[in-house]
Structure formats: C-alpha cells, structure tokens
Design a protein around this motif. Structure first.
Motif, PDB file in Angstrom:
ATOM      1  N   CYS A 134      -6.680   1.149  -6.577  1.00 53.82           N
ATOM      2  CA  CYS A 134      -5.822   2.412  -6.015  1.00 53.82           C
ATOM      3  C   CYS A 134      -6.150   3.779  -6.849  1.00 53.82           C
ATOM      4  O   CYS A 134      -5.369   4.601  -6.926  1.00 53.82           O
ATOM      5  CB  CYS A 134      -4.474   1.996  -6.237  1.00 53.82           C
ATOM      6  N   CYS A 155      -6.581  -3.886 -11.474  1.00 52.84           N
ATOM      7  CA  CYS A 155      -7.914  -3.787 -10.733  1.00 52.84           C
ATOM      8  C   CYS A 155      -8.438  -2.543 -10.473  1.00 52.84           C
ATOM      9  O   CYS A 155      -9.704  -2.468 -10.168  1.00 52.84           O
ATOM     10  CB  CYS A 155      -7.585  -4.580  -9.587  1.00 52.84           C
ATOM     11  N   CYS A 211      -3.763  -5.122  -6.212  1.00 52.65           N
ATOM     12  CA  CYS A 211      -2.900  -6.015  -7.445  1.00 52.65           C
ATOM     13  C   CYS A 211      -1.492  -5.243  -7.431  1.00 52.65           C
ATOM     14  O   CYS A 211      -0.311  -6.134  -7.570  1.00 52.65           O
ATOM     15  CB  CYS A 211      -3.659  -6.131  -8.665  1.00 52.65           C
TER      16      CYS A 211
HETATM   17  S1  FES Z   1      -3.728  -1.830  -7.032  1.00 45.61           S
HETATM   18 FE1  FES Z   1      -4.644  -2.808  -8.710  1.00 45.61          FE
HETATM   19  S2  FES Z   1      -4.431  -1.300 -10.269  1.00 45.61           S
HETATM   20 FE2  FES Z   1      -3.353  -0.381  -8.566  1.00 45.61          FE
END
Ligand code: FES
Ligand code: FES
Length: 201
Positions: A96, A93, A88
């Motif tokens: 990462c 989400c 995201c």
């Molecule tokens: S890519 Fe979704 S929280 Fe970092």
C-alpha cells in the motif's frame, strides 16, 4: 399550587442530552441552549465524521471521513484511486506504499487524518499525462513484476528511494526496497528495474 408554579417535567432523553453536554462542554442546561444551537446538536450534518483537507496527486481534496479511516481507505474508497493495493493491511508488506511529503509510507497503517495538510502521491500520480513514468517503464522493460499485485507499492518505494538517492548503489537499492515484499519473489528483476530507472529519472 397553580399550573405555572409546578416544576416542569424533563424527559429521560433530554436529561441525558444535558448530562452529555455537561461532560463535553461544561455545565450547560438544555434550556440554556439557543434554538439554533439545539437544532445543530440534535442533527449534525455528518455525525461522527471530520473534515479532512489534503493534496493528492497535485489536487486539493476535501473529504468528510470517520476518524478511523486509514489513508489507504481514503484513497481507494473515497477518492477511487484503486492503484494503491491493500494486501496485508497490517503494515508488513509495503503493498500500500504511497508518498507522503516525498517519503514512502504504508497507507494501510496510518490514519487519513494524520495526512491533513500534506501532499500524497499515489501510483496514479506518477503518470506524465498519458505517458508512463520512467520507473513504471523500467519495471515493464526489465520484468520487474510477475502477478503485479505488489508492483504499485514497489514502484512508489522506488520513487521515494530515487528522490533520496538519485544514483543509488545496488546496496542502497536493496536497502531502500527492503520494506516491500513480493510473493512472486521477483526481487532480482525489481532491483534491476530500479537501477535502470535511476538512469532515466
Ligand atoms: S497492505 Fe501490507 S503494509 Fe499496507
Ligand atoms: S509480482 Fe506478484 S507479488 Fe510481487
């Protein structure tokens, strides 16, 4: 008036350089800078960049980065640790997720400079030599993934959870993993995988 007594003309560029220096570092006229300092000011080695030092997966890392670089960008683009996924890119989400001094953080949502001097662990850092970490193996054994895109973040969140609660209850697992979304909705098997991993770490 002879030539020596005429005021020296100053170019617009040098005038502006002088103004800039005054704003940042006090009233220093261009002519007052030594030759060496002047040279450094005109051609800095890494304009707009800052030196960052931190530890990533047990290794000391130094990198010249723009201050706006996120931790996720540092890992993926500068250190080629592409196991950390940017999904995201808005801190929503958990795709990462990495460990920062043992705690789960969204690496897309923090500046790399804020990790200065700290210890970062990514999914690559979980491997034990060529062997999978027990949490990685548990996700395979219990079908804790479908497309796999959220999996590195899920596994890092699980690692943080098990550091905090080595023998978690199902409720603690659900709570600990609640910051990590899975678009394939593999949640039941993700929970099973984490519970199974807790038996082996
Ligand atoms: S890519 Fe979704 S929280 Fe970092
Ligand atoms: S396994 Fe596909 S997003 Fe989670």
């Amino acid at each position: 008036m002879n030539e020596d007594s005429k005021p020296k003309s100053i170019s617009r560029r040098r005038f502006l350089q002088g103004v800039g220096t005054g704003v940042i570092g006090g009233a220093v006229l261009p002519g007052a800078l030594s030759g060496e300092k002047k040279k450094k000011q005109e051609s800095p080695p890494h304009p707009g960049k800052e030196l960052l030092t931190l530890n990533v997966n047990g290794k000391h890392v130094r990198a010249m980065i723009e201050p706006r670089t996120t931790l996720a960008e540092l890992l993926r683009d500068h250190l080629e640790l592409t196991g950390t996924k940017i999904v995201c890119n808005h801190g929503e989400c958990g795709g990462c997720t990495v460990l920062l001094d043992g705690k789960a953080v969204y690496s897309c949502h923090m500046l790399a400079l804020d990790a200065a001097g700290k210890n970062v662990v990514t999914i690559e850092g979980l491997l034990i030599g060529e062997e999978l970490h027990p949490i990685q193996q548990a996700f395979i054994d219990h079908d804790g993934l479908q497309c796999g895109f959220c999996t590195p973040g899920q596994i890092m969140a699980a690692k943080a959870l098990l550091l905090k609660h080595p023998k978690p209850s199902p409720r603690q697992v659900k709570e600990g993993m609640s910051g990590n979304l899975c678009r394939c909705a593999a949640y039941p098997n993700i929970i099973k995988s984490v519970m199974a991993a807790a038996e082996n770490v």
